[in-house]
Design a protein around this motif. Structure first.
Motif, mmCIF file in Angstrom:
data_model
loop_
_atom_site.group_PDB
_atom_site.id
_atom_site.type_symbol
_atom_site.label_atom_id
_atom_site.label_comp_id
_atom_site.label_asym_id
_atom_site.label_seq_id
_atom_site.Cartn_x
_atom_site.Cartn_y
_atom_site.Cartn_z
ATOM 1 N N ILE A 224 45.232 9.123 38.843
ATOM 2 C CA ILE A 224 44.322 9.663 39.851
ATOM 3 C C ILE A 224 45.029 10.830 40.524
ATOM 4 O O ILE A 224 46.174 10.687 40.975
ATOM 5 C CB ILE A 224 43.967 8.593 40.905
ATOM 6 C CG1 ILE A 224 43.341 7.378 40.218
ATOM 7 C CG2 ILE A 224 43.018 9.170 41.948
ATOM 8 C CD1 ILE A 224 43.115 6.208 41.153
ATOM 9 N N ILE B 77 34.834 10.846 43.549
ATOM 10 C CA ILE B 77 35.345 11.139 42.218
ATOM 11 C C ILE B 77 34.587 12.357 41.712
ATOM 12 O O ILE B 77 33.365 12.332 41.570
ATOM 13 C CB ILE B 77 35.142 9.946 41.272
ATOM 14 C CG1 ILE B 77 35.986 8.765 41.769
ATOM 15 C CG2 ILE B 77 35.512 10.318 39.850
ATOM 16 C CD1 ILE B 77 35.878 7.526 40.920
ATOM 17 N N GLN C 290 36.145 12.975 35.753
ATOM 18 C CA GLN C 290 37.100 12.160 35.013
ATOM 19 C C GLN C 290 36.921 12.390 33.534
ATOM 20 O O GLN C 290 35.825 12.608 33.040
ATOM 21 C CB GLN C 290 36.987 10.680 35.372
ATOM 22 C CG GLN C 290 35.648 10.038 35.088
ATOM 23 C CD GLN C 290 35.721 8.543 35.291
ATOM 24 O OE1 GLN C 290 36.680 7.928 34.852
ATOM 25 N NE2 GLN C 290 34.735 7.976 35.958
ATOM 26 N N ARG D 59 42.997 8.241 30.733
ATOM 27 C CA ARG D 59 41.899 8.761 31.551
ATOM 28 C C ARG D 59 42.512 9.371 32.807
ATOM 29 O O ARG D 59 43.430 8.801 33.392
ATOM 30 C CB ARG D 59 40.973 7.592 31.901
ATOM 31 C CG ARG D 59 39.936 7.848 32.950
ATOM 32 C CD ARG D 59 38.650 7.087 32.646
ATOM 33 N NE ARG D 59 38.765 5.640 32.670
ATOM 34 C CZ ARG D 59 38.046 4.870 33.512
ATOM 35 N NH1 ARG D 59 37.227 5.392 34.383
ATOM 36 N NH2 ARG D 59 38.161 3.567 33.446
ATOM 37 N N ILE E 274 41.485 10.887 36.607
ATOM 38 C CA ILE E 274 40.394 10.964 37.574
ATOM 39 C C ILE E 274 40.780 11.977 38.632
ATOM 40 O O ILE E 274 41.888 11.934 39.171
ATOM 41 C CB ILE E 274 40.144 9.589 38.218
ATOM 42 C CG1 ILE E 274 39.577 8.623 37.188
ATOM 43 C CG2 ILE E 274 39.210 9.716 39.417
ATOM 44 C CD1 ILE E 274 39.277 7.252 37.732
#
Ligand SMILES: Nc1ncnc2c1ncn2[C@@H]1O[C@H](COP(=O)(O)OP(=O)(O)OP(=O)(O)O)[C@@H](O)[C@H]1O
Ligand SMILES: [Mg+2]
Lengths: 435, 259
Positions: free
Chosen positions: B49, B231, B234, B222, B224
């Motif tokens: 993230i 968000i 992503q 992944r 993000i």
């Protein structure tokens, strides 16, 4: 353009002593006493004051008389030995009356009981003071209050045993309920059960067992206690009880529960706002009005309770300071690992907060111990005012002034200084953060 | 970190759900920190993230083990929904490990005690067994010889590796990392990242707030991107870095990669 010579060191230099004048006592004196005109002047003034004080006190102390039967006799001996103008201390009073400073009016043939209790006390607090001692000793520490009570006050042994059973009842109730109801509720219910036991079952049960199995010591009344025996009984009990209570109050003050927080804050602020003497008078006079007339609520116990409450409020604030100094990350790490509130407090938060608070806590303890002399105001024989008044009332020692205070003062100093040194040692030992 | 050196054979993503977040919202007083966050994390995923400072990254992962409370929506971790029920919270916390930016080791306990405390008190594992497990994980993070020192005697990188070992001793199913390397000197960052890569190779489900883009490209499946509590984008790492879609992402990437 500057030239330089390429250089590679082939041999490393050994450590050498600093040059003379840069070490030892001369350096110390130069750096600490005579480092500038101001400092030099202050050092000289200090020296003059010390010499002046010593010139008055040292002869008085040196002329001290140990063997005499009265103050008049002391004075005669001093005049005969050191001349008509000489002054001197009359330590003979200490030699003759020390036992009253230590035991008050405790029956002389029973002095072994407080003495034994004192020795056992040292054994009982040893494992608390020194973590390296075997942990099994804590069992004796837990039992010690009951042994001590029985030795000091005497009476039937079944009274402390039945009190102890009350604690057993508390532990049982707590154990049974804690998994279902959580710590605060089960502790509260346990306390209710124990209180009911002590109020309703205590007296009849201990009397009943005593009539079957009479084991006991001669009873000694609270008004026969005095001197350092009284100070230490009040001081040590209040110290031992005020720390856990202070911890709970500090946690209560930070609690999320409105009621708990309000009660804690109210209690702390009320106690801190009232002089100890007021509380002691409350203990001796007011409680008498409020309690049912036939209850015989021991005066020393009442004083201990109020001194404990008083000290606990201050200790709670000291600990709150320690809690505030802990970074939030410590709480978060404990939470993130899945520790519950009481585990986190016991294993992570309190060990660190208490360590930070050691100087403040020990200051509170020292203050508390010295404050035990205030019980003189409710008619108890504290070593400073109470016993000294008793000694002065004797025709032989009428008019003696400095000696009793110096004697009691020296003992207070030794005890308080000992506490202070211990706390410094403990702080050094617990220092693991390497800041 | 050359991508080839990393063994991806075990880094399989299963279709079992580890964390499910539905329409989650959080406020600090009047301030709306997290807005309509929806997210599904599958077992074995390694999610990175990123986003600008103050975008709510820390808040998001701290909601997952309830260090922060959310006010609306739903968070389900490993089948347990986070509500006010303390039992559920403790259950989730003991299944989810967390590593903090500032390590948060317990300074009054030795390294070994730091690692055995929670297993002994939360999992009720016998002391000896807990110590064996702790030594196992301390060897894994390559500091078994420091076990009897105190945290204050270790370097930052070593402390962070201890913090990782401490979490692993609880045998968590999910690991959360909140900027684990941003309080470290450059030469220590690598040792911590290596530990994390090893963890990823073993198939641990990981959520990692970090700006180490090399790590993201090598390990994450992944990435993000968050901004203003939402968000924003992503994608899988190669696409995310080479072909960002939103303007905010492009700007952010140009700022952190540009120079
Ligand atoms: N306890 C709090 N009370 C009020 N506001 C907070 C609190 N914690 C964080 N915030 C605010 O919430 C927003 C999101 O914070 P958060 O720590 O999640 O950001 P972040 O994305 O982790 O940033 P950074 O990269 O700087 O760590 C910030 O604007 C912050 O000021
Ligand atoms: Mg953050």
């Amino acid at each position: 353009m500057t030239e330089f010579t390429p250089f590679v060191r082939t041999d490393m230099l050994e450590q050498r002593e600093p040059p003379a004048g840069q070490r030892g006592i001369i350096l110390w004196a130069r750096e600490n006493l005579f480092s500038g005109p101001m400092n030099t002047a202050l050092s000289l003034i200090g020296l003059v004051v010390i010499l002046w004080l010593a010139s008055h006190m040292v002869p008085w102390l040196l002329h001290g008389v140990w063997n005499a039967n009265s103050l008049t006799e002391c004075r005669e001996i001093i005049t005969a030995t050191w001349g008509p103008d000489a002054t001197g201390a009359c330590w003979a009073m200490v030699r003759e009356r020390w036992h009253q400073y230590v035991f008050g009016f405790y029956p002389m043939d029973l002095y072994w009981r407080p003495t034994l209790a004192f020795v056992l006390m040292l054994v009982a607090i040893a494992p608390i003071l020194y973590q390296s001692l075997p942990r099994q000793m804590m069992w004796f520490t837990a039992l010690y209050p009951f042994v001590c009570y029985w030795l000091l006050w005497g009476g039937t042994i079944w009274a402390p045993v039945v009190v102890l059973m009350g604690f057993g009842l508390f532990a049982l109730v707590f154990r049974l309920l804690v998994s279902g109801l959580g710590v605060p509720v089960s502790a509260g219910l346990g306390l209710v059960a124990a209180a009911a036991w002590w109020l309703l079952v205590q007296t009849p049960l201990s009397a009943a067992i005593h009539s079957v199995l009479p084991v006991g010591l001669r009873s000694v009344d609270s008004d026969q206690f005095g001197g350092f025996l009284l100070s230490i009984v009040i001081g040590v009990t209040a110290i031992a009880a005020s720390l856990p209570m202070g911890i709970l109050l500090a946690l209560g003050r930070k609690s999320d529960m409105m009621l708990v927080r309000t009660l804690s804050v109210g209690f702390i602020e009320f106690i801190r706002g009232v002089p100890l003497i007021t509380l002691l008078f409350t203990a001796s006079l007011l409680l008498q009005y409020f309690l049912p007339p036939e209850t015989n609520f021991d005066i020393i116990l009442r004083v201990i309770i109020l001194v404990t409450l008083f000290a606990a409020a201050y200790i709670a604030e000291v600990i709150r300071g320690g809690l505030a100094a802990l970074p939030r990350g410590q709480y978060e790490a404990a939470d993130a690992l899945g520790l519950d509130y009481w585990q986190a407090q016991r294993l992570i938060i309190m060990p660190q907060a208490l360590k930070i608070s050691i100087p403040g806590i020990v200051s509170s303890f020292i203050g508390l111990f010295k404050d035990t002399t205030l019980v003189a105001f409710v008619g108890l024989q504290d070593p400073l005012k109470g016993i000294t008044a008793v000694v002065r009332a004797d025709i032989n020692w009428k008019g003696i002034y400095w000696e009793p205070y110096i004697f009691a003062g020296v003992i207070f100093f030794l005890i308080c200084f000992g506490m202070s040194r211990y706390s410094m040692w403990l702080e050094r030992k617990l220092k693991t953060d390497h800041r | 970190m050359a991508e080839q050196a990393i063994d991806r054979s075990k880094m399989m993503v299963s279709d079992e759900v580890a964390i499910q977040i539905n329409n989650m919202n959080k406020w600090y007083g009047q301030f709306h920190v997290l807005r309509d966050v929806n997210m599904t994390v599958y077992k074995g995923e390694r999610i990175v993230i990123c986003g600008p400072s103050g975008s709510g990254k820390s808040t998001l992962i701290r909601c997952i083990n309830r260090l922060e409370e959310h006010q609306a929506g739903q968070i389900v971790v490993d089948g347990t929904e986070l509500t006010n029920d303390l039992k559920n919270i403790d259950k989730v916390r003991s299944e989810v490990g967390m590593v903090f930016q500032h390590f948060n080791l317990f300074p009054h306990l030795t390294i070994l005690e730091n690692c055995t405390l929670a297993p002994i008190w939360v999992r009720k594992i016998p002391k000896r067994e807990a110590e064996e497990t702790a030594m196992h994980f301390l060897s894994k993070v390559k500091i078994p010889d420091q076990a009897h020192k105190y945290p204050g005697q270790l370097s930052g990188g070593q402390q962070q590796r201890v913090a990782i070992a401490r979490s692993l001793c609880m045998k968590p199913r999910i690991m959360l990392f909140d900027e684990p390397t941003s309080a470290l000197d450059p030469e220590m960052i690598k040792e911590v990242l290596d530990t994390m890569i090893e963890l990823a190779e073993e198939g641990m489900t990981m959520l990692c707030v970090t700006h180490e883009m090399g790590f993201a490209q090598a390990v994450a499946n992944r990435v993000i991107f968050m901004d203003k509590g939402q968000i924003v984008e992503q994608n899988e790492p190669r696409e995310f870095f080479n072909n960002p879609q939103s303007e905010r992402t492009k700007l952010f990437l140009s700022q952190i990669l540009g120079h």
